[in-house]
Design a protein around this motif. Structure first.
Motif, short mmCIF file in Angstrom:
data_model
loop_
_atom_site.label_atom_id
_atom_site.label_comp_id
_atom_site.label_asym_id
_atom_site.label_seq_id
_atom_site.Cartn_x
_atom_site.Cartn_y
_atom_site.Cartn_z
N ILE A 150 3.80 16.46 -5.54
CA ILE A 150 4.52 17.15 -5.65
C ILE A 150 3.85 18.44 -5.76
O ILE A 150 2.52 18.43 -6.14
N CYS A 151 3.99 19.02 -4.85
CA CYS A 151 2.74 20.57 -4.50
C CYS A 151 4.22 21.56 -5.01
O CYS A 151 5.21 22.41 -4.55
N HIS A 152 3.18 22.51 -5.79
CA HIS A 152 3.68 23.34 -5.60
C HIS A 152 2.23 25.09 -5.28
O HIS A 152 1.32 24.70 -5.39
N PHE A 165 6.93 15.38 -1.50
CA PHE A 165 6.35 13.93 -0.51
C PHE A 165 6.61 12.69 -0.42
O PHE A 165 6.10 12.89 -1.80
N ASP A 166 6.64 12.55 0.65
CA ASP A 166 6.75 10.34 -0.01
C ASP A 166 5.72 10.30 0.49
O ASP A 166 5.09 10.93 1.76
N ALA A 199 0.73 -0.77 0.01
CA ALA A 199 0.17 -0.46 0.03
C ALA A 199 0.86 1.32 0.21
O ALA A 199 2.14 0.97 0.72
N THR A 200 0.45 2.22 -0.66
CA THR A 200 1.15 4.01 -0.78
C THR A 200 0.59 4.54 0.87
O THR A 200 -1.02 4.49 -0.04
N PRO A 201 1.25 5.39 1.06
CA PRO A 201 0.66 6.11 1.68
C PRO A 201 -0.25 7.04 1.49
O PRO A 201 0.26 7.58 0.57
N PHE A 202 -1.27 7.59 2.49
CA PHE A 202 -2.08 8.69 2.38
C PHE A 202 -2.66 9.26 3.38
O PHE A 202 -2.90 8.95 4.19
N SER A 203 -2.66 10.08 2.94
CA SER A 203 -3.00 11.52 4.28
C SER A 203 -3.84 12.63 3.45
O SER A 203 -3.05 13.36 2.36
N MET A 204 -4.00 13.55 4.51
CA MET A 204 -4.87 14.19 4.21
C MET A 204 -4.28 15.70 4.96
O MET A 204 -4.51 15.39 6.79
#
Length: 82
Positions: A70-72, A31-32, A2-7
Motif C-alpha cells: 500500500i503506497c501513499h 500493488f500485488d 514465494a511472494t514477488p518483490f521488486s524495486m
C-alpha cells in the motif's frame, strides 16, 4: 510459495489510485506483491508502463502486508488531467 518483490523508480498506477483527501494531493495505490520505492524523492507517475508521464510524486508511506504493498504518495506536479 514465494511472494514477488521488486524495486521501482516509476509509479505505475494502472488507474487504480484513489485520492485520500479532496483538499490535498495525497493518493493511495495498492500493488500485488512487495514493491519498494525511494522515499521522499521525485518519481515519475504513469498510468501504464508504456504511457507518457502524467506527473511527479513523492512517496510518503509504504506498507507491506499480506503479500501487497500500500503506497501513499503526494502528487507534486501534474502534466495532464487526462
Amino acid at each position: 510459495m514465494a511472494t514477488p518483490f521488486s524495486m521501482g523508480w516509476v509509479l505505475i498506477t494502472e488507474g487504480k489510485e484513489k485520492r485520500l483527501n479532496l483538499d490535498d494531493n495525497l493518493f493511495e495505490v495498492t500493488f500485488d506483491g512487495y514493491q519498494l520505492f525511494p522515499m521522499h524523492e521525485h518519481l515519475e507517475v504513469r498510468r501504464h508502463l508504456k504511457s507518457d508521464q502524467i506527473g511527479t510524486a513523492n512517496i510518503e508511506q509504504l506498507t507491506l502486508k499480506d503479500g501487497r504493498t500500500i503506497c501513499h504518495y503526494r502528487l507534486v506536479s501534474l502534466y495532464s488531467v487526462n
